[in-house]
Design a protein around this motif. Structure first.
Motif, PDB file in Angstrom:
ATOM      1  N   GLY A   1       0.791  -1.215   0.000  1.00 55.16           N
ATOM      2  CA  GLY A   1       0.000   0.000   0.000  1.00 55.16           C
ATOM      3  C   GLY A   1       0.823   1.263   0.000  1.00 55.16           C
ATOM      4  N   ASP A   2       0.104   2.366   0.033  1.00 57.86           N
ATOM      5  CA  ASP A   2       0.708   3.695   0.130  1.00 57.86           C
ATOM      6  C   ASP A   2       0.761   4.059   1.614  1.00 57.86           C
ATOM      7  N   PHE A   3       1.933   3.883   2.220  1.00 61.38           N
ATOM      8  CA  PHE A   3       2.041   4.021   3.663  1.00 61.38           C
ATOM      9  C   PHE A   3       1.891   5.467   4.128  1.00 61.38           C
ATOM     10  N   SER A   4       1.908   6.430   3.211  1.00 64.13           N
ATOM     11  CA  SER A   4       1.636   7.804   3.623  1.00 64.13           C
ATOM     12  C   SER A   4       0.177   7.985   4.014  1.00 64.13           C
ATOM     13  N   LYS A   5      -0.676   7.013   3.649  1.00 58.47           N
ATOM     14  CA  LYS A   5      -2.098   7.080   4.001  1.00 58.47           C
ATOM     15  C   LYS A   5      -2.381   6.443   5.357  1.00 58.47           C
ATOM     16  N   ALA A   6      -1.336   6.207   6.134  1.00 60.64           N
ATOM     17  CA  ALA A   6      -1.478   5.760   7.523  1.00 60.64           C
ATOM     18  C   ALA A   6      -0.735   6.758   8.402  1.00 60.64           C
ATOM     19  N   VAL A   7      -1.183   6.896   9.645  1.00 61.86           N
ATOM     20  CA  VAL A   7      -0.635   7.898  10.555  1.00 61.86           C
ATOM     21  C   VAL A   7      -0.148   7.215  11.831  1.00 61.86           C
ATOM     22  N   LEU A   8       1.063   7.569  12.239  1.00 56.30           N
ATOM     23  CA  LEU A   8       1.599   7.156  13.539  1.00 56.30           C
ATOM     24  C   LEU A   8       1.666   8.396  14.412  1.00 56.30           C
ATOM     25  N   ALA A   9       0.807   8.459  15.433  1.00 53.27           N
ATOM     26  CA  ALA A   9       0.772   9.611  16.336  1.00 53.27           C
ATOM     27  C   ALA A   9       1.549   9.294  17.605  1.00 53.27           C
ATOM     28  N   THR A  10       2.332  10.252  18.081  1.00 52.53           N
ATOM     29  CA  THR A  10       3.065  10.105  19.342  1.00 52.53           C
ATOM     30  C   THR A  10       2.685  11.260  20.253  1.00 52.53           C
ATOM     31  N   TRP A  11       2.385  10.934  21.500  1.00 50.07           N
ATOM     32  CA  TRP A  11       1.954  11.942  22.460  1.00 50.07           C
ATOM     33  C   TRP A  11       3.123  12.429  23.303  1.00 50.07           C
ATOM     34  N   ASN A  12       3.245  13.746  23.376  1.00 53.45           N
ATOM     35  CA  ASN A  12       4.130  14.383  24.336  1.00 53.45           C
ATOM     36  C   ASN A  12       5.569  13.903  24.254  1.00 53.45           C
ATOM     37  N   ASN A  13       6.083  13.428  25.371  1.00 50.79           N
ATOM     38  CA  ASN A  13       7.509  13.169  25.477  1.00 50.79           C
ATOM     39  C   ASN A  13       7.777  11.734  25.901  1.00 50.79           C
ATOM     40  N   LEU A  14       8.959  11.267  25.561  1.00 49.03           N
ATOM     41  CA  LEU A  14       9.442   9.997  26.075  1.00 49.03           C
ATOM     42  C   LEU A  14       9.690  10.154  27.565  1.00 49.03           C
ATOM     43  N   SER A  15       9.199   9.220  28.355  1.00 49.90           N
ATOM     44  CA  SER A  15       9.394   9.256  29.810  1.00 49.90           C
ATOM     45  C   SER A  15      10.314   8.118  30.223  1.00 49.90           C
ATOM     46  N   ILE A  16      11.235   8.409  31.138  1.00 47.48           N
ATOM     47  CA  ILE A  16      12.225   7.427  31.570  1.00 47.48           C
ATOM     48  C   ILE A  16      12.195   7.281  33.082  1.00 47.48           C
ATOM     49  N   GLU A  17      12.193   6.054  33.546  1.00 49.70           N
ATOM     50  CA  GLU A  17      12.316   5.764  34.968  1.00 49.70           C
ATOM     51  C   GLU A  17      13.345   4.659  35.136  1.00 49.70           C
TER      52      GLU A  17
END
Length: 414
Positions: free
Chosen positions: A355-371
């Motif tokens: 397929g045309d992978f530009s027609k899918a969306v990967l959303a990321t929220w805010n920031n990477l959190s580390i503990e």
């Protein structure tokens, strides 16, 4: 004599006129020079104010672009994960990682991500600069061109999604076509937590030799596996987003007849062409921005084992793909780039997505959190630090007809 007096008088008048004219010009020039000087002073003052405002704006922009990095003692430094984990392990982040701590505190004050465990918040820019490049070759959808959407805030995001595509009619003169307008809907993107869990030697972290690179690479490897699973074949259950394969409305091609026992028949090639045709028939092939295949390992092996049918019934001739010793690593399937993955296989079934992978969306929220913890589980006994990094993501397919998936391909016997 009279003429001489007249001529002398004229010369005196001329001289007087010249003197008056010269004085007037001189005064005018002086006045103009004063005006020019005053004007230049105003311009110079305004330029100085503008330059000062630009410098301040640049500083403010940097401050908000990478929080904490504009403090005098940190200028010119880059974010270092090794220092963060060493600071968390030793319990003294003020000494071990002052710049990273300043960034984390400022992000915490912004309220971008709740943090109740004393961990670190990593700026989005650091995640994109230092983690995404490591993820790119491993998260095959990123490599194939999936649209990335950084989301600010913790709420739900809605994006437009195609529900039904337009149809085209043959229209005679003075006739009207059927109303088949493009229909849109909304797709809700909601945070799903993807978490990486890494164990590292405490002595290694304290020495700091290559710790930053090691940790970033391991986190990227862990996150990549989960992101591949969710993007390609997320089920929508148990906290998973719905991936491309399971999205309603994607095209499908049945590969049941593509294998016969241990043989891969020429129907495999026919079915591959049918996947391409499915996008063409959906008007999703022409003008596509990021066409490609995501395939399981055995799908690629089956493609390499395709055999053409011989004139004699029940027999096969040579492989349809290139010869073994000259093939090397093929880069394309049907002329389109492909990436292999372990996430498109379940039991005997092997799958592929085209397929045309530009027609899918990967959303990321805010920031990477580390503990990090050096007492969790058996970490204290083993002199380890247990590191957890997590980020919220979601997947959406904005045009399902821009994808086609294979079904019912049994490669268990090949």
């Amino acid at each position: 004599m009279l003429d001489e007096n007249i001529e002398k008088g004229r010369d005196e008048k001329r001289q007087e006129f010249r003197t008056l004219l010269r004085d007037e010009v001189s005064e005018a020039v002086k006045a103009n020079m004063v005006d020019v000087t005053n004007a230049m002073s105003v311009v110079t003052e305004r330029m100085s104010r503008w330059e000062a405002e630009q410098d301040q704006a640049e500083k403010e922009g940097r401050k908000h672009n990478l929080p904490g990095s504009m403090e005098e003692s940190h200028e010119g430094e880059t974010y270092n994960f090794g220092r963060v984990f060493r600071g968390l392990t030793l319990g003294n982040p003020e000494k071990e990682c002052p710049m990273e701590l300043a960034m984390s505190r400022e992000l915490f004050d912004m309220g971008t991500v709740p943090d109740t465990a004393g961990g670190f918040l990593v700026p989005t820019q650091v995640f994109e600069d230092q983690i995404i490049p490591l993820l790119r070759p491993q998260v095959i959808a990123i490599d194939l061109g999936i649209t990335q959407l950084p989301v600010t805030g913790a709420g739900v995001v809605e994006i437009p999604r195609e529900v039904s595509g337009p149809a085209v009619d043959n229209v005679a003169e003075n006739a009207a076509n059927t109303a088949t307008d493009l229909s849109f809907g909304n797709h809700r993107l909601e945070p799903h937590c993807a978490q990486s869990y890494v164990k590292a030697s405490r002595r290694f972290l304290q020495l700091g030799v290559g710790a930053d690179q090691f940790i970033r690479r391991r986190m990227a490897e862990e996150l990549a596996l989960k992101w591949n699973e969710w993007i390609l074949k997320g089920t929508g259950a148990d906290g998973n987003p719905i991936g491309i394969y399971n999205t309603a409305g994607v095209n499908t091609v049945d590969f049941t007849s593509a294998t016969s026992g241990a043989a891969v028949t020429s129907d495999f090639y026919t079915d591959l062409l049918a996947m391409e045709d499915a996008l063409a028939d959906s008007n999703a092939l022409t003008g596509a921005q990021s066409l490609g295949f995501a395939v399981a390992n055995k799908f690629l092996r089956a493609a390499r084992q395709i055999k053409s049918e011989n004139a004699s019934p029940g027999t096969d001739s040579l492989e349809m793909s290139r010869h073994m010793f000259s093939a090397g690593t093929e880069e394309f399937i049907l002329g389109y780039k492909y990436r292999r993955t372990t996430q498109l296989a379940s039991g005997a079934q092997t799958e592929a997505i085209f397929g045309d992978f530009s027609k899918a969306v990967l959303a990321t929220w805010n920031n990477l959190s580390i503990e990090a913890s050096n007492v969790a589980d058996d970490a204290l006994q083993k002199r380890q630090t247990h590191i957890v990094a997590y980020i919220d993501v979601d997947v959406a397919v904005t045009q399902p007809t821009a994808f086609c998936v294979s079904q019912n391909l049994d490669t268990s016997s090949i």
